[in-house]
Scaffold this motif. Structure first.
Motif, mmCIF file in Angstrom:
data_model
loop_
_atom_site.group_PDB
_atom_site.id
_atom_site.type_symbol
_atom_site.label_atom_id
_atom_site.label_comp_id
_atom_site.label_asym_id
_atom_site.label_seq_id
_atom_site.Cartn_x
_atom_site.Cartn_y
_atom_site.Cartn_z
ATOM 1 N N SER A 77 0.872 -1.246 -0.081
ATOM 2 C CA SER A 77 -0.205 0.077 0.002
ATOM 3 C C SER A 77 1.009 1.412 0.122
ATOM 4 C CB SER A 77 -0.972 -0.091 1.034
ATOM 5 O OG SER A 77 -1.776 -0.963 1.227
ATOM 6 N N LEU A 78 1.835 1.284 0.798
ATOM 7 C CA LEU A 78 2.939 2.373 0.900
ATOM 8 C C LEU A 78 3.481 2.664 -0.361
ATOM 9 C CD1 LEU A 78 4.015 1.782 4.460
ATOM 10 C CD2 LEU A 78 2.632 3.613 3.886
ATOM 11 N N GLU A 114 -0.408 3.246 10.988
ATOM 12 C CA GLU A 114 0.140 1.830 11.188
ATOM 13 C C GLU A 114 0.903 1.194 10.338
ATOM 14 O OE1 GLU A 114 -1.660 -2.463 12.626
ATOM 15 O OE2 GLU A 114 -2.998 -0.952 11.396
ATOM 16 N N TYR A 115 0.698 1.409 9.093
ATOM 17 C CA TYR A 115 1.631 0.682 7.989
ATOM 18 C C TYR A 115 3.008 1.227 7.967
ATOM 19 C CZ TYR A 115 -3.084 0.106 5.940
ATOM 20 O OH TYR A 115 -4.457 -0.261 5.508
ATOM 21 N N VAL A 116 3.157 2.545 8.301
ATOM 22 C CA VAL A 116 4.647 3.072 8.644
ATOM 23 C C VAL A 116 5.350 2.261 9.669
ATOM 24 C CG1 VAL A 116 5.901 5.019 9.174
ATOM 25 C CG2 VAL A 116 4.108 5.224 7.331
ATOM 26 N N MET A 117 4.381 2.157 11.027
ATOM 27 C CA MET A 117 4.902 1.465 12.143
ATOM 28 C C MET A 117 5.666 0.232 11.674
ATOM 29 S SD MET A 117 4.784 3.891 14.608
ATOM 30 C CE MET A 117 4.722 2.760 16.015
ATOM 31 N N ALA A 118 4.803 -0.606 10.950
ATOM 32 C CA ALA A 118 5.112 -1.996 10.316
ATOM 33 C C ALA A 118 6.268 -1.919 9.402
ATOM 34 C CB ALA A 118 4.165 -2.817 10.005
ATOM 35 N N ALA A 119 6.474 -1.054 8.380
ATOM 36 C CA ALA A 119 7.156 -1.131 7.285
ATOM 37 C C ALA A 119 8.374 -0.400 7.463
ATOM 38 C CB ALA A 119 6.545 -0.192 6.129
ATOM 39 N N GLY A 120 8.412 0.571 8.372
ATOM 40 C CA GLY A 120 9.633 1.339 8.752
ATOM 41 C C GLY A 120 9.669 2.879 8.868
#
Length: 479
Positions: free
Chosen positions: A91-92, A155-161
């Protein structure tokens, strides 16, 4: 359906041109935009819809020379690995490819296009770059939504870096260019917006009665019907005759033409008008989204839902569903194994009790019209407190253990109740609990302005910030 020029929003003496940007995530945004656009056109205005959705979503509902469809995709939403799972990293990456890399060219193109159509006002649901493009073009803008992409992507950023965090910052900065947010029920925290106006549910109206729909489909009144509505039926799912209770019938949305179904399952036409079908059913089985939830509540149809992974809009909509006794959760294993019977039987025993407004499309269109002609609609009286509440919930959401559902504090739900969107009672807060928290936090923070209004969650959040600061100081002293 033809537009009745005398219904809804009263006609303005000034003819306006609206540019309405629609996110590329699913059909739910497009279908609710239809309802707002329908009222704007009925009031005599022109609307240019910028969307990646098929034309028929709009033209089947609005047959008017004043609607113009421009097929452009300026964001990508959430990329789904399957019908129930979001691929966070993809998604990112897709958003970077769609909206970040070509950003300069997008802004230049959109500014030029807005001037070419002589747009008076820009509306976004909820495309971030549209707000910045409007600002660059010198045109005012407003967003209409129940969630924003900075909250979803956080949240995606927290998981992806953290190297992806500039995406969230840029999205929030883009949203900050709009004047205010027209906020829909079941909303998520959206601290990027300076001010909000709350409206009722935006729901497509019914064209036909339950009796008419069942007659057209050849379904008797005494047959229990469930509509399977996942926004497109994955071909890999194996639908089984024994999944349904005896005598039941399942209407399937989005089934492929080649897919073979059991005798108690019926394919719906691709252009079937879903609100009519939902209202003619006894319950719905699907995934939570704004469109499905708003229609289930409005038509008082119990909703058996299966959770999606990593889509942060869902807990807030689920909270509203369950509050109005309209939701039954089915675990994913039982969905895939065809163990549907107990859930469907539980659903038809519910008594949905939503009695709130369903004319949000008309009200939103009126607000947009009045704002565009220069009348002041928004108030900044409570914007500071509202943004603090949103920021606190966003902070909790980012701190939670990966994979664990976000817990929505009662006071956040209460805020919506106080705005008249719900009929729930406000929970009381025990003063003695708050006093101990206040005493423990006053050494760490001085409250220079405002009041935390006795909210223990606020003090807990401030205390966690103090701990982070203490850790930072400790690390510096060791260097």
């Amino acid at each position: 359906m033809r537009i009745d020029e005398n219904e809804g929003v009263s006609a303005s003496s000034k003819h306006l041109v609206f540019a309405y940007y629609v996110t590329g995530h699913g059909f739910g945004h497009a279908t609710r935009v239809v309802e707002v656009v329908r009222h704007l056109i009925a009031a005599g205005h022109d609307v240019h819809v910028v969307t990646g959705a098929p034309d028929f979503v709009f033209t089947s509902e609005i047959q008017s020379p004043r609607i113009f469809i421009r097929k452009v995709l300026l964001d990508c939403g959430a990329v789904q690995a399957d019908a129930l799972t979001v691929d966070r990293l993809a998604s990112l990456e897709k958003y970077v490819e769609t909206a970040v890399v070509p950003r300069a060219a997008i802004l230049e193109t959109e500014v030029e296009w807005l001037h070419s159509v002589k747009a008076d006002f820009v509306v976004s649901d909820v495309v971030p770059v549209a707000c910045r493009a409007a600002a660059d073009a010198g045109i005012r803008s407003v967003c209409v939504t129940n969630f924003s992409w900075d909250f979803i992507y956080a949240e995606y950023v927290m998981a992806a870096g953290y190297h992806h965090r500039s995406i969230v910052w840029q999205i929030a900065e883009d949203y900050s260019h709009c004047e205010f947010l027209i906020r829909l029920p079941g909303y998520c925290p959206m601290p990027a917006f300076r001010d909000v106006i709350d409206v009722p549910l935006v729901v497509r109206r019914l064209h036909k009665s339950r009796k008419e729909v069942r007659k057209e489909l050849g379904i008797a009144e005494d047959v229990n019907v469930v509509i399977l509505n996942f926004g497109g039926q994955p071909s890999g799912w194996n639908l089984k005759e024994e999944s349904l209770p005896t005598g039941w019938l399942c209407l399937v949305c989005g089934a492929s033409e080649t897919q073979e179904l059991p005798p108690n399952f019926v394919k719906l036409a691709k252009d079937a008008y879903t609100p009519d079908i939902i209202a003619a059913s006894d319950c719905m089985l699907g995934k939570i989204g704004y469109g499905t939830v708003s229609e289930a509540l409005s038509f008082k149809v119990p909703f058996v839902f299966v959770r999606r992974d990593y889509f942060n809009e869902e807990p807030f909509l689920r909270n509203m569903l369950e509050f109005y006794q309209c939701g039954v959760e089915m675990i994913r294993r039982d969905l895939l194994m065809g163990q549907w019977k107990p859930y469907l039987e539980r659903a038809v025993s519910l008594k949905p009790c939503y009695e709130g407004g369903i004319n949000g499309g008309e009200i939103a269109a009126h607000i947009l019209q009045e704002t565009a002609i220069g009348r002041h609609c928004a108030s900044d009286k409570l914007s500071g407190a509202r943004r603090l509440r949103d920021a606190i919930i966003l902070g909790y959401q980012l701190q939670r253990v990966p994979g664990r559902d976000i817990a929505i504090p009662e006071w956040y739900s209460r805020a919506e109740n106080e705005l008249g969107q719900s009929a729930g009672s406000s929970p009381t807060v025990q003063a003695n609990e708050n006093n101990s928290l206040v005493e423990s936090c006053t050494d760490d923070f001085d409250i220079l302005q405002g009041d935390v209004q006795g909210l223990s969650d606020t003090w807990t959040f401030l205390k966690s910030l103090a701990k982070l600061d203490a850790v930072h100081d400790s690390e510096n002293s060791m260097e």
